[in-house]
Design an enzyme around this catalytic site. Structure first.
Site, short mmCIF file in Angstrom:
data_model
loop_
_atom_site.label_atom_id
_atom_site.label_comp_id
_atom_site.label_asym_id
_atom_site.label_seq_id
_atom_site.Cartn_x
_atom_site.Cartn_y
_atom_site.Cartn_z
N ASP A 472 2.58 -22.35 -8.90
CA ASP A 472 1.91 -23.62 -8.68
C ASP A 472 2.91 -24.74 -8.37
O ASP A 472 4.12 -24.60 -8.60
CB ASP A 472 1.12 -23.97 -9.96
CG ASP A 472 -0.12 -24.80 -9.67
OD1 ASP A 472 -0.18 -25.43 -8.59
OD2 ASP A 472 -1.02 -24.83 -10.52
N ASP A 542 -8.98 -26.10 -5.76
CA ASP A 542 -9.49 -26.06 -7.14
C ASP A 542 -11.01 -26.14 -7.14
O ASP A 542 -11.64 -25.91 -8.17
CB ASP A 542 -8.91 -27.22 -7.96
CG ASP A 542 -7.50 -26.91 -8.43
OD1 ASP A 542 -7.10 -25.73 -8.37
OD2 ASP A 542 -6.79 -27.84 -8.86
C1 GLA Z 1 -3.41 -26.57 -10.54
C2 GLA Z 1 -4.06 -25.30 -10.04
C3 GLA Z 1 -5.10 -24.83 -11.00
C4 GLA Z 1 -4.48 -24.61 -12.36
C5 GLA Z 1 -3.80 -25.88 -12.83
C6 GLA Z 1 -3.02 -25.65 -14.11
O1 GLA Z 1 -4.27 -27.63 -10.48
O2 GLA Z 1 -4.61 -25.50 -8.77
O3 GLA Z 1 -5.70 -23.65 -10.54
O4 GLA Z 1 -3.56 -23.55 -12.28
O5 GLA Z 1 -2.90 -26.38 -11.85
O6 GLA Z 1 -2.38 -26.77 -14.56
#
Ligand code: GLA
Length: 722
Positions: A472, A542
């Site tokens: 990430d 997301d």
């Molecule tokens: C990002 C990712 C999510 C999750 C969060 C965790 O927003 O897109 O899927 O992994 O971080 O903090």
């Protein structure tokens, strides 16, 4: 195929249905004569529209320079159209004139050192060397024409053969000069967090259209892509010229029309955050641009990109393999979990046919919220009792694979790492660093930081068997300053950051070739061809709401194959939008990508739990089609605001699926008629038990009943009759 006509120095690059022609004009300048549908003649020099006598007329050089379709326009020489390159010489002067020096045609394609780039054997390449002898600078333009797909790639290398430093102050990778036609449109992908890559059409006008990222990554808001299409563009008609950049950092894409109706498109590293000191003997390699021309509308453009990325960019061994159906705990628990909770989820998942548990953010340091611990990549044993090995063993003993989340490019001011190395954060001496999600970017230009990240990743990978990693990146770049680099190299921070990211991911995937890597950046903020070189799939957004996903999927699939698009079934009531939909409908929509779940499966109703095995069975039935098939867009919710339909056809045209979503139901309207595309007109197919020819399905179409209710998804599976 690439051919060279010696007398007029004409280079012709052919792909199955396109041609790209350049020539050396008056033994000096490299010009672009033609790009478009395949032509049989190489000598199309009449396209220049002006004779070589004009160039000789020193007193009128400006007119010539501004009208000439330079293949690689440079600053200082041209002032009515965008340029690709500028330098500052040792006297502090800018501008550079480049003339043809030599060329070399060869089979196959060379790798680009330190950069992601396309590859393949079924292609031919050419290096054309331009030079400025006084400066001692050579510029190598490299082109590859692919024989199995209508794609041409371009990249550029600058070599300093002089005895003095020069500074490259602008280095875009490609320019195209086309004729503007009335009614032409720009195709763009715009968005933000949770609303990534929505397709936007804009009218072209005199002046410039700019698509850029200055966020240090390709971004939620933008995609390193520019395209112009003729006014009649649809999925099946019209011409489109597109450039897509194999790069994950700051980029500049520009489309410009000048007073002579000449249209110029450029793409490259954004000059605002780029300067590079090139010492004697050094070279600088700029990243690759993918050129895609289609005369059969956007659909053909998308299929060109999909085939190209599947066959010539994604390297992972998982590209052509079925990916494990996963359950991720992020939306199930957020930071509030223990290993016991994860094992509970894994236990329930194993009963329902799910194949992998992914532990998301919150397992390390003292991380119980987003306010700290990034950089402290040691297990929080209060939450994960017995450590990663025990958890991984417990998950494996349930018959599931085990995956883990990391965010290696970051440092939290509240972390052990920051206490030890505050100088490792990107920063400048004159500003307070800009935090986002209470975190800062690590200075990846510092080799000690790169070593630290590699060591942490190795340590994680070697503590326990880990089959999958989600990488990430939740803060875009700010504070382009490095405590490590000297003053005369601070302009290199943004690009060096990206190079170091590539170096670390290369280390990871080459050290652990069995690891399935999924890139992610706060949802889909780094969904670009550069990252695809390292991971076969990227988390798309997301936002897992099936309606919001329609536009995100349409925009993403405009360029990327479904095999690269991370898709999960999430909660009934979406955490971001508050919209409630049925799990069955969301499960159909999640078929359009790598399939998984992201919810607390232990909290589902019995009915919902019992539906999962059948949902997975459906996914398994169509997953090879989704992964390898040809994409046709039949209806766009993004355009009609009511209904969406995506068709995928197997390469042999034997298997077809159509995923439909009725977003809003309307009364008193007939059932919908949909015309399929891409079938074999002579084949007989079985559709809902009836035998019909491909010609009938494509011309007369099919009738699909309108379901009662909103947000209703339907899957239609069609097969060739034997
Ligand atoms: C990002 C990712 C999510 C999750 C969060 C965790 O927003 O897109 O899927 O992994 O971080 O903090």
């Amino acid at each position: 195929m690439i051919s060279f006509e010696k007398e007029k120095k004409i280079f012709k690059l052919d792909t199955p249905n396109t041609s790209y022609v350049m020539s050396v004009y008056a033994d000096m300048y490299l010009g672009n004569l033609y790009y478009g549908g395949k032509i049989d003649d190489a000598d199309v020099c009449y396209m220049y529209r002006q004779g070589s006598e004009q160039i000789i007329n020193e007193g009128e050089k400006s007119g010539f320079m501004n009208g000439f379709p330079f293949e690689f326009p440079t600053a200082g020489m041209v002032n009515s159209q965008e340029t690709c390159m500028d330098i500052r010489n040792s006297r502090g002067q800018n501008g550079i004139e480049l003339v043809y020096k030599s060329h070399e045609i060869y089979k196959g394609k060379k790798a680009l050192k330190g950069l992601p780039a396309s590859f393949g054997d079924n292609c031919d390449s050419i290096d054309i060397i331009l030079t400025n002898e006084k400066l001692g600078i050579d510029v190598v333009l490299t082109y590859t024409a692919f024989n199995d797909v209508d794609i041409i790639t371009r990249s550029v290398k600058v070599i300093n053969n002089s005895s003095e430093n020069i500074n490259i102050t602008k280095m875009l990778s490609a320019a195209l000069t086309l004729d503007y036609q009335e009614g032409m449109k720009i195709i763009d992908l715009k968005g933000c967090w949770s609303r990534e890559r929505h397709i936007v059409y804009e009218n072209l006008h005199y002046g410039s259209f700019v698509n850029e990222s200055l966020r240090g990554e390709s971004g939620h808001q933008t995609q390193p892509f520019v395209a112009v299409a003729t006014g009649n563009i649809t999925q099946t008609t019209g011409e489109v010229y597109a450039m897509h950049f194999i790069y994950s950092g700051n980029f500049l894409g520009k489309i410009q029309i000048n007073e002579q109706d000449s249209l110029r498109m450029v793409m490259g590293i954004h000059p605002d955050t780029f300067e590079w000191k090139l010492e004697p003997g050094d070279s600088f390699q700029a990243p690759e641009v993918v050129l895609n021309y289609s005369s059969e509308g956007l659909g053909k453009m998308s299929r060109n990109f999909h085939d190209f990325y599947r066959n010539h960019l994604i390297r992972s061994k998982y590209l052509h393999e079925e990916r494990p159906v996963l359950v991720n705990n992020w939306e199930a628990t957020y930071f509030d979990f223990t290993s016991d909770k994860l094992v509970d989820i894994a236990r329930e998942a194993s009963k329902r046919g799910i194949e992998m548990l992914v532990m998301d953010d919150g397992w390390f340091g003292k991380r119980n919220s987003d306010d700290g611990s990034l950089g402290d990549w040691f297990v929080n044993e209060d939450k994960i009792k017995g450590g990663l090995k025990k958890l991984s063993d417990d998950v494996h003993s349930l018959g599931l694979k085990f995956g883990i989340w990391v965010e290696p490019e970051m440092i939290s001011p509240k972390s052990e790492l920051y206490k030890k190395h505050p100088d490792w954060a990107m920063q400048t001496h004159h500003s307070i660093p800009v935090q986002a999600r209470k975190q800062l970017n690590l200075d990846l230009t510092n080799p000690a930081v790169v070593d630290y990240i590699k060591t942490c990743l190795k340590d994680i990978m070697e503590q326990a068997p880990i089959e999958y990693m989600k990488w990430d990146m939740n803060k875009s770049l700010t504070d382009y300053g490095s405590e490590y680099l000297p003053a005369d190299r601070q302009g290199e921070v943004a690009h060096r950051y990206v190079l170091a990211l590539y170096e670390i991911q290369e280390y990871l995937v080459s050290s652990y070739p069995d690891l399935l890597l999924e890139n992610c950046s706060s949802g889909g903020a780094r969904f670009d061809p550069g990252m695809l070189y390292y991971s076969p799939q990227i988390w798309c957004s997301d936002d897992m709401d099936p309606v919001e996903r329609l536009s995100i999927i349409e925009g993403t699939a405009l360029l990327y194959p479904f095999s690269a698009i991370g898709a999960h079934v999430s909660k009934n009531t979406n955490d971001i939008l508050g919209r409630t939909t049925n799990m069955a409908d969301r499960a159909i929509m999640a078929l359009l990508g790598t399939y998984g779940y992201e919810l607390d499966i232990t909290k589902l109703t019995d009915e919902e739990k019992e539906a999962i095995p059948d949902q997975i069975k459906t996914h398994k039935r169509v997953e090879d089609l989704v992964r390898e098939g040809d994409y046709y867009r039949l209806e766009s919710y993004n355009e009609n605001h009511l209904f969406d339909a995506v068709e995928i056809v197997s390469k042999d045209k034997d298997k077809v699926m159509v995923v439909m979503m009725q977003v809003l139901c309307t009364p008193c309207i007939r059932d919908r008629r949909i015309k399929l595309q891409g079938l074999n007109p002579d084949y007989t197919y079985v559709v809902n038990g009836q035998k019909l020819h491909g010609s009938t399905l494509m011309n007369a179409g099919i009738i699909v009943p309108r379901p009662r209710g909103d947000y209703k998804a339907t899957l239609l599976e069609i097969e060739k009759a034997y």
